[in-house]
Write a protein that holds these residues in place. Structure first.
Motif, mmCIF file in Angstrom:
data_model
loop_
_atom_site.group_PDB
_atom_site.id
_atom_site.type_symbol
_atom_site.label_atom_id
_atom_site.label_comp_id
_atom_site.label_asym_id
_atom_site.label_seq_id
_atom_site.Cartn_x
_atom_site.Cartn_y
_atom_site.Cartn_z
ATOM 1 N N ARG A 184 0.557 -1.096 -0.154
ATOM 2 C CA ARG A 184 0.006 -0.104 -0.123
ATOM 3 C C ARG A 184 0.794 1.245 0.199
ATOM 4 O O ARG A 184 0.398 2.200 -0.441
ATOM 5 C CB ARG A 184 -0.892 -0.075 1.248
ATOM 6 C CG ARG A 184 -1.986 -0.987 1.299
ATOM 7 C CD ARG A 184 -2.738 -1.019 2.552
ATOM 8 N NE ARG A 184 -1.966 -1.195 3.638
ATOM 9 C CZ ARG A 184 -2.062 -1.193 4.823
ATOM 10 N NH1 ARG A 184 -3.499 -0.883 5.321
ATOM 11 N NH2 ARG A 184 -1.221 -1.297 5.652
ATOM 12 N N LEU A 185 1.980 1.044 0.648
ATOM 13 C CA LEU A 185 2.767 2.200 0.439
ATOM 14 C C LEU A 185 3.591 2.455 -0.751
ATOM 15 O O LEU A 185 3.700 3.666 -1.489
ATOM 16 C CB LEU A 185 3.809 1.918 1.686
ATOM 17 C CG LEU A 185 3.737 2.209 3.344
ATOM 18 C CD1 LEU A 185 4.753 2.108 4.282
ATOM 19 C CD2 LEU A 185 2.770 3.281 3.284
ATOM 20 N N GLU A 187 2.319 1.684 -3.514
ATOM 21 C CA GLU A 187 1.047 2.300 -4.396
ATOM 22 C C GLU A 187 0.970 3.949 -4.132
ATOM 23 O O GLU A 187 0.807 4.617 -5.018
ATOM 24 C CB GLU A 187 0.025 1.603 -3.879
ATOM 25 C CG GLU A 187 -1.371 1.303 -4.866
ATOM 26 C CD GLU A 187 -2.213 0.890 -4.137
ATOM 27 O OE1 GLU A 187 -2.485 -0.374 -4.594
ATOM 28 O OE2 GLU A 187 -3.369 1.168 -3.321
ATOM 29 N N MET A 188 0.947 4.212 -3.000
ATOM 30 C CA MET A 188 0.662 5.321 -2.596
ATOM 31 C C MET A 188 2.019 6.232 -3.006
ATOM 32 O O MET A 188 1.402 7.573 -3.728
ATOM 33 C CB MET A 188 0.692 5.538 -0.876
ATOM 34 C CG MET A 188 0.720 7.169 -0.474
ATOM 35 S SD MET A 188 2.382 7.726 -0.296
ATOM 36 C CE MET A 188 3.189 6.916 0.589
ATOM 37 N N THR A 191 1.297 7.128 -6.787
ATOM 38 C CA THR A 191 0.319 8.030 -6.858
ATOM 39 C C THR A 191 0.787 9.545 -6.776
ATOM 40 O O THR A 191 0.155 10.351 -7.189
ATOM 41 C CB THR A 191 -1.078 7.778 -6.273
ATOM 42 O OG1 THR A 191 -0.769 8.139 -4.938
ATOM 43 C CG2 THR A 191 -1.537 6.433 -6.483
ATOM 44 N N ARG B 58 -9.977 4.196 -6.931
ATOM 45 C CA ARG B 58 -8.716 3.431 -7.500
ATOM 46 C C ARG B 58 -8.633 3.500 -9.050
ATOM 47 O O ARG B 58 -7.648 3.737 -9.546
ATOM 48 C CB ARG B 58 -8.813 1.945 -6.748
ATOM 49 C CG ARG B 58 -8.513 1.821 -5.407
ATOM 50 C CD ARG B 58 -8.233 0.320 -4.918
ATOM 51 N NE ARG B 58 -7.211 -0.296 -5.694
ATOM 52 C CZ ARG B 58 -6.066 -0.215 -5.199
ATOM 53 N NH1 ARG B 58 -5.823 0.622 -4.120
ATOM 54 N NH2 ARG B 58 -4.960 -0.820 -5.786
ATOM 55 N N ALA B 61 -7.822 6.925 -9.895
ATOM 56 C CA ALA B 61 -6.349 7.215 -9.517
ATOM 57 C C ALA B 61 -5.311 6.388 -10.437
ATOM 58 O O ALA B 61 -4.217 6.661 -10.512
ATOM 59 C CB ALA B 61 -6.033 6.815 -8.019
ATOM 60 N N LEU B 63 -4.778 3.194 -10.044
ATOM 61 C CA LEU B 63 -4.065 2.054 -9.796
ATOM 62 C C LEU B 63 -4.566 0.546 -9.989
ATOM 63 O O LEU B 63 -4.041 -0.293 -9.971
ATOM 64 C CB LEU B 63 -4.464 2.247 -8.016
ATOM 65 C CG LEU B 63 -4.042 3.391 -7.435
ATOM 66 C CD1 LEU B 63 -4.317 3.447 -6.182
ATOM 67 C CD2 LEU B 63 -2.387 3.336 -7.225
ATOM 68 N N ILE B 79 -4.347 11.365 -4.562
ATOM 69 C CA ILE B 79 -5.250 10.941 -3.796
ATOM 70 C C ILE B 79 -5.019 10.904 -2.291
ATOM 71 O O ILE B 79 -3.900 10.583 -2.046
ATOM 72 C CB ILE B 79 -5.420 9.388 -4.454
ATOM 73 C CG1 ILE B 79 -6.683 8.593 -3.644
ATOM 74 C CG2 ILE B 79 -4.244 8.831 -4.410
ATOM 75 C CD1 ILE B 79 -7.001 7.180 -4.422
ATOM 76 N N PHE B 81 -5.900 8.500 0.819
ATOM 77 C CA PHE B 81 -6.505 7.216 0.954
ATOM 78 C C PHE B 81 -7.267 7.155 2.170
ATOM 79 O O PHE B 81 -7.348 8.004 3.168
ATOM 80 C CB PHE B 81 -5.290 6.287 0.963
ATOM 81 C CG PHE B 81 -4.512 5.830 -0.246
ATOM 82 C CD1 PHE B 81 -5.068 4.882 -1.217
ATOM 83 C CD2 PHE B 81 -3.714 6.691 -0.532
ATOM 84 C CE1 PHE B 81 -4.440 4.841 -2.322
ATOM 85 C CE2 PHE B 81 -2.700 6.428 -1.988
ATOM 86 C CZ PHE B 81 -3.288 5.418 -2.822
ATOM 87 N N ARG B 85 -1.523 6.230 5.453
ATOM 88 C CA ARG B 85 -0.381 5.857 4.396
ATOM 89 C C ARG B 85 0.836 6.670 4.320
ATOM 90 O O ARG B 85 1.267 6.976 3.439
ATOM 91 C CB ARG B 85 -0.839 5.487 3.021
ATOM 92 C CG ARG B 85 -1.989 4.444 2.841
ATOM 93 C CD ARG B 85 -1.912 3.644 1.594
ATOM 94 N NE ARG B 85 -3.303 3.019 1.437
ATOM 95 C CZ ARG B 85 -3.515 2.234 0.517
ATOM 96 N NH1 ARG B 85 -2.862 2.123 -0.543
ATOM 97 N NH2 ARG B 85 -4.737 1.650 0.226
#
Ligand SMILES: Nc1ncnc2c1ncn2[C@@H]1O[C@H](COP(=O)(O)OP(=O)(O)OP(=O)(O)O)[C@@H](O)[C@H]1O
Ligand SMILES: [Mg+2]
Lengths: 290, 243
Positions: A184-185, A187-188, A191, B58, B61, B63, B79, B81, B85
């Motif tokens: 998840r990190l 992915e973050m 973005t 998602r 974004a 993803l 984004i 979340f 994060r």
């Protein structure tokens, strides 16, 4: 028939247990606790080793332990000093350290390069993982005879054995550490517009660092094991030679000198990793025992 | 599918979602969903838990890829979340500058942190922040690149009521300064009314009812129109009987 009246039930029923929390220093101190606080034991994790040494010394001095069986710690120390003065220990130690350093260097380099390739690239995983898993199941001591056949009884075998010991755990731990970074990190980070380089340097590398340090700990430990094993082969110099020779002449105190030095090397290696962990993993508040 | 392979954008600004399908196994979570968001518009997405709000975000974004249909979004988007994060091994400032490559990155990050009322906490580790503070850092991280589209997935759900109201003011203020399309997911009908230009309610994998909100700031807090809107939204969510 007279029946003794039972005591009033409400009064005898114990009240439900409750916890009271107060600031640490105002806690009610038992005499034992305050005594313990005053005598703040300075030895920390070395308490048990020191106790063992003291008991050992007493037993040896009292003649319970024969010198050929286990010489007193003070005897071992004086033997060490003596060997050092005679110029025997210094060169042997230097040779052993050199072997360990070269072997460790090769092992870590190979382990880290393959670990990074395997961790980042699927192709790398396919190329290295199977081999590493197989090598991991082969005990270090069992490959020694094979290495002797392949690489002779000289330095090469010794260095390669140490490298083997250090490289395999480094690869496995680094691979698992890189793959274990929280998806998840990553992915973050993507973005936010961070490029691949940022993702690697700010997310993957720091995220894999705890696992890398675990790998380093194993590598150092196994490289010392490899050193000990390697030095039993055709020992003509080094700590292993010192021990083998002492063993031949039943000089137990010299054998112990070698063992003590090996264990000091192990402790030093452990200390290095601990220091690295303290410096590199500052962000991670770890559990503190009371 | 000739439509899906057509890579040239049809619109220049805002968001376009056309007939988007998203499946997990044999469950169709998004079923031919349509949605457009104008430039500079704040759309609030309401819907029951598990209806596919995060799934849609998602997709927007980038993803995940849709199983059908078409999405068009600005390349410069951010984004926030559901959950902060933050990178636990980087201090707050470096968390905010993660995606910035310009030389004045630190300066801009400081400004973004000040905008979310976190000036002075630049050197804190994420583990030392409260839940609300961490979420505000995540907001600063999203805003620092001045995106054209901000996607927010229940960004204020973990905050207390007072901080949440402050965050609403913050969003109003940020909208005045930064011009961006926003899509905000929430469970909170009052939050939706406080912030939205338009409220869309998701049901059965599509956008069900749409409510355009044209109320003055004062009317959003208390007015007959507000109560009517609230009742309508609760009815859309199947909660009408409780009020
Ligand atoms: N990666 C996935 N694999 C399988 N199923 C998924 C996956 N992600 C989401 N789903 C399913 O899709 C449905 C919609 O999920 P989503 O996270 O979009 O819900 P949501 O509307 O955001 O809910 P909430 O308000 O609780 O956050 C859920 O039923 C979920 O189980
Ligand atoms: Mg969600």
């Amino acid at each position: 028939m007279t029946v003794l009246a039972p005591p009033a039930e409400a009064a005898s029923r114990p009240s439900p247990p409750r916890d009271v929390f107060l600031p640490g220093d105002s806690r009610r101190q038992s005499p034992f606790a305050s005594l313990r606080r005053r005598l703040r034991w300075p030895l920390g994790v070395y308490t048990t080793p020191v106790l063992i040494l003291i008991v050992w010394e007493i037993l040896a001095q009292a003649g319970v332990l024969k010198p050929t069986y286990a010489p007193a710690p003070t005897d071992i120390v004086s033997t060490t000093v003596e060997l050092w003065r005679d110029g025997v220990l210094g060169p042997d130690l230097a040779i052993s350290l050199q072997r360990a350093a070269i072997g460790l260097g090769i092992g870590l380099a190979v382990g880290i390069v393959t670990g990074v390739l395997g961790g980042f690239l699927r192709t790398g995983e396919y190329v290295f993982n199977g081999v590493a898993q197989i090598l991991n199941t082969v005990p270090l001591l069992a490959v020694l005879p094979l290495f002797v056949v392949w690489f002779g009884i000289d330095e090469l075998t010794k260095v390669l054995l140490i490298a083997f010991g250090a490289g395999v755990p480094m690869y496995l731990n680094l691979f698992a550490a890189i793959r274990g970074v929280d998806q998840r990190l990553i992915e973050m980070a993507r973005t936010t517009g961070a490029g691949s380089w940022r993702v690697v340097t700010r997310v993957l590398v720091p995220g894999a660092l705890p696992g890398f340090l675990v790998g380093l700990r194993f590598s150092l430990a196994y490289s010392i094991l490899g050193l000990v094993a390697a030095e039993t082969v055709n020992a003509d110099e080094g700590l292993g030679f010192l021990i083998t020779q002492a063993q031949t002449y039943l000089q137990t105190n010299k054998v112990f000198v070698g063992l003590v030095i090996y264990s000091i090397l192990g402790l030093l290696a452990d200390q290095v990793v601990r220091t690295l962990e303290r410096v590199l993993l500052r962000w991670r508040p770890s559990y503190e025992a009371v | 599918m000739t439509v899906a392979t057509d890579a040239t954008p049809r619109t220049q600004t805002g968001v376009l979602v056309a007939q988007v399908i998203r499946r997990f196994g044999d469950r169709t979570v998004l079923d031919h969903l349509d949605l457009t968001i104008d430039d500079d518009e704040l759309v609030v997405l309401l819907g029951p838990s598990g209806c596919g709000k995060s799934t849609l975000l998602r997709l927007l974004a980038g993803l995940d890829k849709p199983d059908g249909g078409r999405l068009e979004v600005p390349a410069n988007r951010a984004i926030v979340f559901q959950g902060d994060r933050l990178l636990p091994w980087q201090r707050v400032l470096r968390n905010v500058t993660l995606g910035l490559h310009r030389p004045d990155a630190d300066e801009r990050a400081r400004k973004a942190l000040a905008e979310v009322n976190l000036a002075g906490r630049e050197r804190a580790w994420p583990k030392q922040l409260s839940g609300g503070e961490a979420q505000r850092v995540a907001l600063a991280r999203a805003l620092v690149s001045e995106p054209e589209l901000v996607l927010l997935d229940e960004p204020f759900a973990a905050l207390d009521a007072i901080t949440r109201l402050r965050m609403h003011d913050l969003v109003h203020e940020l909208r005045r300064k930064h011009h961006a399309s926003m899509l905000l997911v929430t469970h909170d009908v009052d939050e939706a009314i406080a912030l939205a230009d338009r409220i869309v309610v998701m049901s059965d994998g599509r956008i069900g009812n749409t409510h355009t909100v044209q109320l003055s700031p004062a009317d959003r807090e208390a007015s007959v129109a507000r109560e009517q809107l609230r009742a309508a939204l609760l009815a859309d969510l199947g909660l009408a009987s409780q009020h």
